[in-house]
Design a protein around this motif. Structure first.
Motif, PDB file in Angstrom:
ATOM      1  N   UNK A 252       0.827  -1.204   0.000  1.00 39.20           N
ATOM      2  CA  UNK A 252       0.000   0.000   0.000  1.00 39.20           C
ATOM      3  C   UNK A 252       0.861   1.255   0.000  1.00 39.20           C
ATOM      4  N   UNK A 253       1.950   1.223   0.768  1.00 43.23           N
ATOM      5  CA  UNK A 253       2.874   2.356   0.809  1.00 43.23           C
ATOM      6  C   UNK A 253       3.507   2.574  -0.562  1.00 43.23           C
ATOM      7  N   UNK A 254       3.966   1.490  -1.175  1.00 41.57           N
ATOM      8  CA  UNK A 254       4.587   1.598  -2.503  1.00 41.57           C
ATOM      9  C   UNK A 254       3.600   2.163  -3.532  1.00 41.57           C
ATOM     10  N   UNK A 255       2.373   1.652  -3.495  1.00 41.62           N
ATOM     11  CA  UNK A 255       1.375   2.103  -4.460  1.00 41.62           C
ATOM     12  C   UNK A 255       1.064   3.584  -4.273  1.00 41.62           C
ATOM     13  N   UNK A 257       3.005   5.905  -2.932  1.00 40.32           N
ATOM     14  CA  UNK A 257       4.144   6.707  -3.371  1.00 40.32           C
ATOM     15  C   UNK A 257       4.208   6.776  -4.896  1.00 40.32           C
ATOM     16  N   UNK A 258       3.892   5.646  -5.542  1.00 34.55           N
ATOM     17  CA  UNK A 258       3.915   5.618  -7.006  1.00 34.55           C
ATOM     18  C   UNK A 258       2.821   6.518  -7.578  1.00 34.55           C
ATOM     19  N   UNK A 259       1.619   6.476  -6.972  1.00 31.17           N
ATOM     20  CA  UNK A 259       0.520   7.322  -7.437  1.00 31.17           C
ATOM     21  C   UNK A 259       0.879   8.801  -7.277  1.00 31.17           C
ATOM     22  N   UNK A 260       1.526   9.119  -6.150  1.00 33.12           N
ATOM     23  CA  UNK A 260       1.903  10.504  -5.900  1.00 33.12           C
ATOM     24  C   UNK A 260       2.926  10.989  -6.919  1.00 33.12           C
ATOM     25  N   UNK A 261       3.866  10.118  -7.258  1.00 35.56           N
ATOM     26  CA  UNK A 261       4.904  10.490  -8.230  1.00 35.56           C
ATOM     27  C   UNK A 261       4.320  10.676  -9.620  1.00 35.56           C
ATOM     28  N   UNK A 262       3.251   9.906  -9.918  1.00 37.28           N
ATOM     29  CA  UNK A 262       2.673   9.953 -11.263  1.00 37.28           C
ATOM     30  C   UNK A 262       1.684  11.101 -11.438  1.00 37.28           C
ATOM     31  N   UNK A 263       1.201  11.648 -10.326  1.00 35.40           N
ATOM     32  CA  UNK A 263       0.204  12.709 -10.416  1.00 35.40           C
ATOM     33  C   UNK A 263       0.878  14.053 -10.687  1.00 35.40           C
ATOM     34  N   UNK A 264       0.569  14.693 -11.804  1.00 32.07           N
ATOM     35  CA  UNK A 264       1.219  15.976 -12.144  1.00 32.07           C
ATOM     36  C   UNK A 264       0.956  17.045 -11.085  1.00 32.07           C
ATOM     37  N   UNK A 265       2.024  17.686 -10.650  1.00 32.57           N
ATOM     38  CA  UNK A 265       1.897  18.791  -9.719  1.00 32.57           C
ATOM     39  C   UNK A 265       1.555  18.422  -8.300  1.00 32.57           C
ATOM     40  N   UNK A 266       1.509  17.142  -7.994  1.00 31.28           N
ATOM     41  CA  UNK A 266       1.154  16.738  -6.629  1.00 31.28           C
ATOM     42  C   UNK A 266       2.387  16.721  -5.737  1.00 31.28           C
ATOM     43  N   UNK A 267       2.146  16.762  -4.447  1.00 29.36           N
ATOM     44  CA  UNK A 267       3.224  16.609  -3.486  1.00 29.36           C
ATOM     45  C   UNK A 267       3.366  15.145  -3.105  1.00 29.36           C
ATOM     46  N   UNK A 306      -7.780   6.366   1.959  1.00 26.71           N
ATOM     47  CA  UNK A 306      -7.138   6.385   3.272  1.00 26.71           C
ATOM     48  C   UNK A 306      -5.728   6.949   3.160  1.00 26.71           C
ATOM     49  N   UNK A 307      -5.121   6.743   1.998  1.00 22.61           N
ATOM     50  CA  UNK A 307      -3.820   7.358   1.734  1.00 22.61           C
ATOM     51  C   UNK A 307      -4.063   8.478   0.742  1.00 22.61           C
TER      52      UNK A 307
END
Length: 311
Positions: A252-255, A257-267, A306-307
């Motif tokens: 869940x943590x990996x997913x 972090x990956x979603x956050x990295x893939x989202x443009x302009x997100x932190x 939740x994340x």
């Protein structure tokens, strides 16, 4: 002659040699191996020492009383075709550990655990820790090979085993051989054990250590989740008590972090809600509930955001 040519013919070195005159033949043989394995080409088909080996050979001379043990290690290394400088340099640097190293080599040969003895020689500075660990393996060659292959982690592993044995004295039932079988994770296990000691205190650390060590194969996943704890003690305890589900939580943590990295302009991903759920489930388990972090639960957590991804 070799000592004189390298300028290490001082009192500290020669006193040990003279006090152990009975070791002269062994010391001569050891120095001969040292010259062959560490020396440089003299241009005439032979080998000579140069100044770069001075401190290494000084260690050998200062530990002349251990020349017989050193010779035994040299003989074993020769029999296993391990007399190269990459293997023996650290042996000569740590001549004071020769007795421990000799015993480790002896146990390895008796158990057929010789596949990773090059690693043992290269980490001769940890010979005393390795000797301690060999006594825990019960002569199991596979376990010893695993320990020896991770000789660079011997100090961490020895500390982990000591923590487990202390926990067992306090009522835990940690299988020490399981720790040896996961020697590659020794550094991570030791770091997690330190968190358990700090967060759990004298009264609570035994139960936390049991969770960590009972799931030693999941140490890397558990550490990944622990890295998101923010140092909060209650959160750390909840994570450690969830060690059995570490793989699902880490996924869940990996997913996230990956979603956050893939989202443009997100932190970066915000794990506040995730950690709150970990603590809630832990509290339920402590009260006798049976809820676990299985794959469906983790997926549901994600679907319910939740994340969250921080902005």
């Amino acid at each position: 002659e070799d000592a004189a040519s390298m300028g290490i013919q001082d009192g500290a070195n020669l006193t040990s040699v003279f006090q152990n005159a009975d070791q002269a033949d062994n010391l001569k043989d050891v120095m001969s191996v040292a010259k062959e394995s560490l020396g440089t080409d003299d241009g005439e088909g032979g080998k000579i020492f140069d100044s770069s080996q001075a401190s290494i050979l000084a260690s050998t001379l200062q530990n002349a009383d251990k020349a017989d043990s050193m010779k035994s290690v040299m003989d074993d290394a020769a029999g296993l075709d391990l007399q190269g400088s990459d293997n023996l340099t650290n042996v000569f640097k740590n001549a004071d550990k020769a007795g421990d190293l000799k015993e480790v080599m002896s146990v390895a040969k008796a158990s057929g655990a010789v596949a990773s003895l090059g690693s043992v020689l290269q980490n001769a500075d940890k010979a005393s820790d390795m000797r301690s660990l060999t006594s825990k393996a019960g002569g199991d060659g596979d376990l010893l090979n695993t320990v020896f292959a991770n000789a660079d982690k011997a100090t961490d592993l020895a500390e982990v085993v000591a923590s487990a044995e202390e926990a067992n004295l306090n009522g835990a039932t940690v299988d020490v051989t399981n720790l040896l079988g996961n020697a590659d994770k020794a550094t991570t296990l030791n770091e997690l054990a330190q968190v358990a000691a700090s967060a759990g205190g004298d009264d609570g650390k035994t139960d936390l250590l049991s969770e960590i060590f009972g799931n030693a194969d999941k140490a890397d996943d558990l550490a990944k989740v622990m890295a998101k704890s923010g140092g909060d003690i209650e959160t750390q305890k909840a994570i450690l008590r969830s060690a059995e589900q570490a793989e699902s939580l880490a996924q869940a943590v990996d997913d996230a972090d990956a979603d956050a990295s893939a989202a443009p302009g997100s932190g970066p991903a915000d794990f506040t809600n995730f950690l709150a759920v970990v603590k809630q489930v832990d509290k339920k388990k402590q009260r006798g509930g049976a809820e676990e972090f299985d794959e469906d639960f983790v997926e549901n957590m994600k679907n319910r955001a939740m994340i969250a991804i921080g902005g």
